[in-house]
Design a protein around this motif. Structure first.
Motif, PDB file in Angstrom:
ATOM      1  N   ARG A 179     -45.268 -13.049  -0.881  1.00 29.71           N
ATOM      2  CA  ARG A 179     -44.609 -13.067  -2.194  1.00 29.71           C
ATOM      3  C   ARG A 179     -43.508 -14.120  -2.256  1.00 29.71           C
ATOM      4  O   ARG A 179     -43.341 -14.810  -3.262  1.00 29.71           O
ATOM      5  CB  ARG A 179     -44.022 -11.687  -2.508  1.00 29.71           C
ATOM      6  N   VAL A 180     -42.742 -14.240  -1.187  1.00 28.98           N
ATOM      7  CA  VAL A 180     -41.615 -15.172  -1.183  1.00 28.98           C
ATOM      8  C   VAL A 180     -42.091 -16.621  -1.104  1.00 28.98           C
ATOM      9  O   VAL A 180     -41.552 -17.501  -1.786  1.00 28.98           O
ATOM     10  CB  VAL A 180     -40.655 -14.849  -0.006  1.00 28.98           C
ATOM     11  N   SER A 181     -43.104 -16.878  -0.288  1.00 30.75           N
ATOM     12  CA  SER A 181     -43.534 -18.265  -0.080  1.00 30.75           C
ATOM     13  C   SER A 181     -44.497 -18.771  -1.145  1.00 30.75           C
ATOM     14  O   SER A 181     -44.680 -19.987  -1.285  1.00 30.75           O
ATOM     15  CB  SER A 181     -44.170 -18.416   1.307  1.00 30.75           C
ATOM     16  N   LYS A 182     -45.100 -17.869  -1.899  1.00 31.29           N
ATOM     17  CA  LYS A 182     -46.098 -18.271  -2.898  1.00 31.29           C
ATOM     18  C   LYS A 182     -45.551 -19.285  -3.913  1.00 31.29           C
ATOM     19  O   LYS A 182     -46.194 -20.310  -4.156  1.00 31.29           O
ATOM     20  CB  LYS A 182     -46.641 -17.030  -3.606  1.00 31.29           C
TER      21      LYS A 182
ATOM     22  N   GLY B 261     -49.339 -16.151   3.253  1.00 31.34           N
ATOM     23  CA  GLY B 261     -48.374 -15.230   3.861  1.00 31.34           C
ATOM     24  C   GLY B 261     -48.697 -14.968   5.316  1.00 31.34           C
ATOM     25  O   GLY B 261     -47.803 -14.929   6.164  1.00 31.34           O
TER      26      GLY B 261
ATOM     27  N   TYR C  31     -44.560  -9.449   2.190  1.00 33.48           N
ATOM     28  CA  TYR C  31     -43.265  -9.938   1.719  1.00 33.48           C
ATOM     29  C   TYR C  31     -43.200 -11.468   1.802  1.00 33.48           C
ATOM     30  O   TYR C  31     -42.803 -12.143   0.849  1.00 33.48           O
ATOM     31  CB  TYR C  31     -42.128  -9.314   2.539  1.00 33.48           C
ATOM     32  N   ILE C  32     -43.605 -12.003   2.948  1.00 29.88           N
ATOM     33  CA  ILE C  32     -43.566 -13.454   3.117  1.00 29.88           C
ATOM     34  C   ILE C  32     -44.530 -14.128   2.150  1.00 29.88           C
ATOM     35  O   ILE C  32     -44.256 -15.209   1.630  1.00 29.88           O
ATOM     36  CB  ILE C  32     -43.852 -13.836   4.584  1.00 29.88           C
TER      37      ILE C  32
END
Length: 120
Positions: free
Chosen positions: A39-42, A57, A36-37
């Motif tokens: 995907r969000v931080s990419k 991530g 999840y992190i």
């Protein structure tokens, strides 16, 4: 004799479940968190560095876990952790999984007396 053997097998199997299920669940949840992190931080990382950085991530997750640990070791953080644990204790299934995972982690990272270090 068969009854004792069956009882021993059942207890051993249940002990294995008590250790395995929370551990697998913790790793599964950690994997979900890392994904999840990631995907969000990419998009932010690609915007900042103009490159795709594999494993960002995992790095961000480890950094967040470190920051949570840093926060939870001060006075205000300890109070918030205590309050959070009290809330978790009131949720039926979550409380038992949390307690098991916490106990396993405490056992593994305990600095006082090292279990499993000597043969009995």
């Amino acid at each position: 004799m068969i009854h004792r053997l069956r009882h021993k097998i059942e207890r051993t199997f249940l002990a294995g479940l008590v250790v395995t299920v929370p551990t697998v669940l913790a790793f599964f949840l950690l994997k979900l968190l890392v994904n999840y992190i990631d995907r969000v931080s990419k998009p932010f990382v690609e915007h900042l560095f103009h490159a795709n950085i594999p494993g960002i991530g995992l790095v961000v997750t480890l950094l967040l876990i470190f920051l949570v640990g840093l926060f939870s070791t001060n006075f205000v953080g300890r109070k918030l952790v205590w309050l959070g644990e009290k809330v978790v204790e009131k949720i039926p299934l979550v409380s038992s999984v949390y307690a098991s995972v916490k106990q396993i982690i405490s056992l593994i990272f305990s600095t006082k007396d090292r279990p499993f270090q000597q043969i009995v």
